[in-house]
Design an enzyme around this catalytic site. Structure first.
Site, mmCIF file in Angstrom:
data_model
loop_
_atom_site.group_PDB
_atom_site.id
_atom_site.type_symbol
_atom_site.label_atom_id
_atom_site.label_comp_id
_atom_site.label_asym_id
_atom_site.label_seq_id
_atom_site.Cartn_x
_atom_site.Cartn_y
_atom_site.Cartn_z
ATOM 1 N N GLU A 1 0.829 -1.201 0.000
ATOM 2 C CA GLU A 1 0.000 0.000 0.000
ATOM 3 C C GLU A 1 0.867 1.257 0.000
ATOM 4 O O GLU A 1 1.750 1.410 0.845
ATOM 5 C CB GLU A 1 -0.893 0.046 1.244
ATOM 6 N N CYS A 2 0.621 2.139 -0.942
ATOM 7 C CA CYS A 2 1.250 3.462 -1.003
ATOM 8 C C CYS A 2 2.776 3.345 -0.859
ATOM 9 O O CYS A 2 3.443 2.900 -1.780
ATOM 10 C CB CYS A 2 0.645 4.386 0.057
ATOM 11 N N GLY A 3 3.344 3.727 0.275
ATOM 12 C CA GLY A 3 4.786 3.622 0.447
ATOM 13 C C GLY A 3 5.306 2.211 0.269
ATOM 14 O O GLY A 3 6.425 2.002 -0.219
ATOM 15 N N SER B 1 -1.364 -0.681 -4.562
ATOM 16 C CA SER B 1 -2.167 0.517 -4.828
ATOM 17 C C SER B 1 -1.698 1.642 -3.927
ATOM 18 O O SER B 1 -1.061 1.417 -2.886
ATOM 19 C CB SER B 1 -3.652 0.238 -4.578
#
Length: 429
Positions: free
Chosen positions: A319-321, A410
């Protein structure tokens, strides 16, 4: 029904001092031997890390979109059974967003106190406070807090004109030494602040000195509610979770959901070059990989271990990072490019301005999930999304969901309680 003292702490805008005041009250009450439970309105990872340190207990989100009314009610009911005082910190301004802090306070009948930055006003303070209190009749206001006042004379001026039903609760002085450090996503994480506990004690001292006589926390009636536990769909499964300063964006409710599903959790620190634990699935949450890119790239085994994990068809959620750490390359805000794990094709660049912000609803192949997005980086990738999120408020942020074999990635920070069965189906593989 359970009776528990409770207070909803909001403000007319971000930057007014909600987190500092909430943390100060929490630490002040904990020092008196009281059990305090703190909640944060809406999606946020940074403020809760400060509030958790102040209260000594995990901080959960109350969000009517991500979790829904029944979920929020169950969290409040559990806190009321365990605590002497419940504090809820709002998000942005009291009426900002859909749903807003005001929507949450009204839904549960919580008394609201607004923190107003008084540093650049005097008698206008009362007009602003009165307007906030009377804007929505279904929101019950309990008082107001003046923040960053210049002295006793200034405190008297800001109190002038306040109606009797809206008392000044405290006038907190302007003290630069009490200001928390910030970076591009907000406050610096608690684990990165070695002097935080001393600062929290200083906040509590300031609050105790500024609190006006006769203030009491009003008992509230909290509806009893217990959330139905999910089936143990992940019993016998071991999930490795990265957790350190580079991967610290983890909702407490997400961890609870995985445990309620029966999973065994194994936390590890990529920054400390700890190896990937033996596991059936991996979760790389968001955080700040751009600040620690060289240390992550120097990990002697992690990239190969994650590649082998995915090659065996085992689930990996990034997720993200966490997603940025798996790309070919990540360029930080200074313009320096860093090689990353190379499990996902593409490059990301951290820029100086915000790239995306907003609540997100997304349909996984296993079912719908909710969450949010907040990042300063942009992604250039040849991958084709398997799904695209939508923003419930009609905002432009609509994040892609990517899949490479058993690896799913994502920018969305997913809120696992929004669909535990879908989370279980993915992690079960």
């Amino acid at each position: 029904m359970t009776s528990c003292r409770a207070l909803f702490i909001s403000a007319p805008s971000s930057g007014s001092g909600k987190t500092c005041v909430t943390a100060a009250i929490a630490r002040s009450q904990v020092r008196r031997g009281r059990r305090v439970r703190v909640f944060k309105t809406g999606p946020d990872f940074l403020d809760p890390s400060i509030l958790e340190r102040a209260s000594g207990a995990p901080v959960y989100q109350l969000d009517l979109f991500m979790g829904g009314f029944a979920h929020c009610q169950a969290l409040l009911a559990q806190a009321a059974r365990e605590a002497d005082l419940i504090l809820i910190e709002g998000v942005m301004g009291l009426f900002d967003g859909k749903p807003s802090g005001a929507d949450l306070a009204a839904a549960f009948g919580l008394p609201v106190v607004c923190v107003i930055d008084a540093s650049a006003m005097a008698q206008t303070f009362a007009a602003l406070a009165t307007g906030l209190a009377r804007f929505r009749p279904d929101v019950r206001h309990y008082g107001v807090i003046a923040n960053r006042v210049g002295g006793q004379a200034h405190a008297r001026m800001v109190a002038e004109g306040l109606p009797g039903e809206l008392p000044l609760i405290a006038a907190l002085p302007r003290e630069p030494r009490l200001i928390l450090p910030e970076r591009h996503l907000g406050l610096v994480q608690a684990l990165e602040q070695p002097g935080l506990d001393a600062q929290l004690d200083a906040w509590a001292d300031t609050w105790d000195a500024a609190l006006l006589p006769n203030f009491v926390f009003e008992p509230q009636t909290i509806e009893d509610a217990i959330e139905t536990a999910p089936a143990p769909l992940l019993a016998g499964r071991r999930i490795a979770i990265a957790r350190d300063a580079a991967f610290g964006f983890i909702y407490a409710a997400n961890v609870d959901t995985l445990r309620a599903l029966g999973a065994e959790l194994a936390f590890f620190s990529p920054l400390k070059h700890e190896p990937l634990p033996a596991c059936d699935a991996v979760w790389l949450p968001g955080g700040y990989p751009e600040l620690y890119a060289d240390r992550l790239a120097a990990h002697p085994t992690l990239a190969a271990a994650l590649a082998a994990h995915v090659a065996r068809g085992k689930p990996l959620l990034a997720e993200c990072g966490g997603m940025l750490a798996l790309l070919d390359e990540l360029t930080d805000a200074a313009g320096d490019a860093h090689p990353m794990a190379g499990l996902l094709p593409g490059r990301a660049h951290v820029q100086q301005r915000l790239a995306a912000l907003g609540l997100q609803a997304i349909n996984w192949p296993e079912g719908p999930l909710r969450g949010h997005s907040y990042h300063y980086s942009t992604l250039d990738t040849p991958m084709t999304p398997i799904a695209t999120a939508t923003n419930p408020n009609g905002g432009k942020t609509a994040e892609a969901l990517y899949q490479q074999g058993s690896l799913r990635a994502s920018y969305v920070h997913h809120y696992f309680p929004s669909n535990p069965e879908a989370i279980a189906a993915f992690f079960k593989g």
